[in-house]
Scaffold this motif. Structure first.
Motif, PDB file in Angstrom:
ATOM      1  N   UNK A 242       0.920  -1.308  -0.217  1.00  0.00           N
ATOM      2  CA  UNK A 242      -0.188   0.100  -0.230  1.00  0.00           C
ATOM      3  C   UNK A 242       0.631   1.821  -0.214  1.00  0.00           C
ATOM      4  N   UNK A 243       2.179   0.993   1.226  1.00  0.00           N
ATOM      5  CA  UNK A 243       2.885   2.389   0.561  1.00  0.00           C
ATOM      6  C   UNK A 243       3.633   2.282  -0.663  1.00  0.00           C
ATOM      7  N   UNK A 244       4.073   1.474  -1.144  1.00  0.00           N
ATOM      8  CA  UNK A 244       4.515   1.624  -1.798  1.00  0.00           C
ATOM      9  C   UNK A 244       3.846   2.097  -3.342  1.00  0.00           C
ATOM     10  N   UNK A 245       2.489   1.877  -3.495  1.00  0.00           N
ATOM     11  CA  UNK A 245       1.506   2.830  -4.355  1.00  0.00           C
ATOM     12  C   UNK A 245       1.669   4.030  -4.038  1.00  0.00           C
ATOM     13  N   UNK A 246       1.507   4.424  -2.678  1.00  0.00           N
ATOM     14  CA  UNK A 246       1.257   5.348  -2.937  1.00  0.00           C
ATOM     15  C   UNK A 246       3.012   6.631  -2.391  1.00  0.00           C
ATOM     16  N   UNK A 247       3.842   5.903  -2.269  1.00  0.00           N
ATOM     17  CA  UNK A 247       5.037   6.501  -3.364  1.00  0.00           C
ATOM     18  C   UNK A 247       5.237   6.481  -4.494  1.00  0.00           C
ATOM     19  N   UNK A 248       4.613   6.030  -5.208  1.00  0.00           N
ATOM     20  CA  UNK A 248       5.053   5.414  -6.634  1.00  0.00           C
ATOM     21  C   UNK A 248       4.248   6.215  -7.224  1.00  0.00           C
ATOM     22  N   UNK A 249       3.060   6.693  -7.267  1.00  0.00           N
ATOM     23  CA  UNK A 249       1.254   7.765  -7.045  1.00  0.00           C
ATOM     24  C   UNK A 249       2.176   8.989  -6.807  1.00  0.00           C
ATOM     25  N   UNK A 250       2.504   9.041  -5.725  1.00  0.00           N
ATOM     26  CA  UNK A 250       3.136  10.748  -5.608  1.00  0.00           C
ATOM     27  C   UNK A 250       4.368  11.335  -6.340  1.00  0.00           C
ATOM     28  N   UNK A 251       5.457  10.016  -6.401  1.00  0.00           N
ATOM     29  CA  UNK A 251       7.017  10.126  -6.851  1.00  0.00           C
ATOM     30  C   UNK A 251       7.256   9.946  -8.158  1.00  0.00           C
ATOM     31  N   UNK A 252       6.352   8.659  -8.898  1.00  0.00           N
ATOM     32  CA  UNK A 252       6.518   8.062  -9.907  1.00  0.00           C
ATOM     33  C   UNK A 252       7.920   7.148  -9.334  1.00  0.00           C
ATOM     34  N   UNK A 253       8.044   5.790 -11.120  1.00  0.00           N
ATOM     35  CA  UNK A 253       9.656   5.418 -10.558  1.00  0.00           C
ATOM     36  C   UNK A 253      10.595   5.713 -10.088  1.00  0.00           C
ATOM     37  N   UNK A 254      10.952   6.320 -10.528  1.00  0.00           N
ATOM     38  CA  UNK A 254      12.247   7.002 -10.124  1.00  0.00           C
ATOM     39  C   UNK A 254      12.599   6.958  -8.924  1.00  0.00           C
ATOM     40  N   UNK A 255      10.723   7.921  -8.048  1.00  0.00           N
ATOM     41  CA  UNK A 255      11.379   8.167  -6.592  1.00  0.00           C
ATOM     42  C   UNK A 255      10.750   6.982  -5.452  1.00  0.00           C
ATOM     43  N   UNK A 256      10.828   5.865  -6.747  1.00  0.00           N
ATOM     44  CA  UNK A 256      10.671   4.507  -5.488  1.00  0.00           C
ATOM     45  C   UNK A 256      11.611   3.719  -4.739  1.00  0.00           C
ATOM     46  N   UNK A 257      12.248   4.829  -3.990  1.00  0.00           N
ATOM     47  CA  UNK A 257      14.039   3.748  -3.613  1.00  0.00           C
ATOM     48  C   UNK A 257      13.138   3.230  -2.465  1.00  0.00           C
ATOM     49  N   UNK A 258      14.090   2.013  -1.681  1.00  0.00           N
ATOM     50  CA  UNK A 258      14.012   1.526  -0.182  1.00  0.00           C
ATOM     51  C   UNK A 258      13.997   2.532   0.834  1.00  0.00           C
ATOM     52  N   UNK A 259      14.940   3.382   0.970  1.00  0.00           N
ATOM     53  CA  UNK A 259      15.245   4.910   1.539  1.00  0.00           C
ATOM     54  C   UNK A 259      13.883   5.208   1.841  1.00  0.00           C
ATOM     55  N   UNK A 260      13.371   5.616   0.612  1.00  0.00           N
ATOM     56  CA  UNK A 260      12.150   6.218   0.555  1.00  0.00           C
ATOM     57  C   UNK A 260      10.860   6.405   0.849  1.00  0.00           C
ATOM     58  N   UNK A 261      10.628   4.936   0.862  1.00  0.00           N
ATOM     59  CA  UNK A 261       9.302   3.656   1.856  1.00  0.00           C
ATOM     60  C   UNK A 261       9.768   3.191   2.647  1.00  0.00           C
TER      61      UNK A 261
END
Length: 220
Positions: free
Chosen positions: A22-41
């Motif tokens: 669920x959090x991964x979807x939230x990060x992807x929606x907010x920042x796109x694939x480039x913004x999905x990192x373990x650190x961001x999550x």
């Protein structure tokens, strides 16, 4: 001891695989694939890397799981008793999901046997079976229809990303239509260019699905 166990249980529940997806979807929606990192999550979940890696191995697994989550919501809502209506609902559901989550379209095009793609294939195949389409023809029809749905929906979503407002979209279509009209004087091209200015992506996509269904039912 009892208090510690209760706290650990609550923490485990909060950081379940479902919550991570669920959090991964939230990060992807907010920042796109480039913004999905373990650190961001980990920052989004206020947790450590170990809690993430306990459930998923890497970013690719996160992307696949998030995409499957979105597609799973679509396939779960297409239980119409009429197989043709169910296929239309599935196709439009995928279109809307990719429109709302553009990264889904990118992910679906990467690996044909990821869980999300398999869900779509299985859903389409089961409805074609209910329509009475036999085995070999069902495989061909399913392949053509799924490829259309994924390809067209992703293409329309890409256009929507380039023009995020109604005004931007109108300007984008005007420019594209003018380029088409200038490229070739053929009446077919000119007619297509004139229709391009006012067309509705979703309705055109739906019309394409109807064309496929007409051909499929005619060949049963």
């Amino acid at each position: 001891m009892t208090i510690r166990t209760a706290r650990n249980t609550r923490r485990s529940d909060a950081l379940s695989r479902e919550r991570i997806v669920e959090a991964t979807v939230e990060v992807l929606d907010a920042t796109g694939e480039a913004g999905l990192t373990v650190r961001a999550l980990t920052a989004h979940l206020s947790t450590g890397r170990g809690a993430i890696y306990h459930h998923v191995a890497n970013k690719e697994e996160l992307l696949a799981a998030a995409t499957d989550d979105i597609v799973g919501r679509v396939t779960a809502g297409t239980g119409d008793d009429d197989p043709e209506r169910a296929i239309r609902a599935l196709a439009l559901g995928i279109f809307d999901a990719i429109d709302a989550h553009p990264w889904v379209g990118t992910q679906l095009s990467r690996e044909p046997w990821q869980p999300a793609v398999f869900r779509i294939w299985k859903s389409v195949g089961s409805q074609l079976q209910r329509l009475g389409v036999p085995g070999p023809a069902r495989a061909d029809a399913g392949s053509a229809l799924v490829n259309y749905v994924l390809g067209a929906a992703a293409q329309y979503a890409a256009g929507a990303r380039r023009a995020t407002s109604d005004a931007d979209r109108k300007a984008y279509l005007e420019t594209l239509a003018a380029q088409w009209a200038q490229h070739d004087p053929d009446p077919i091209v000119q007619d297509a260019a004139s229709q391009l200015r006012e067309h509705d992506d979703r309705e055109q996509f739906r019309a394409g699905v109807d064309i496929f269904l007409t051909g499929i039912t005619a060949r049963r």
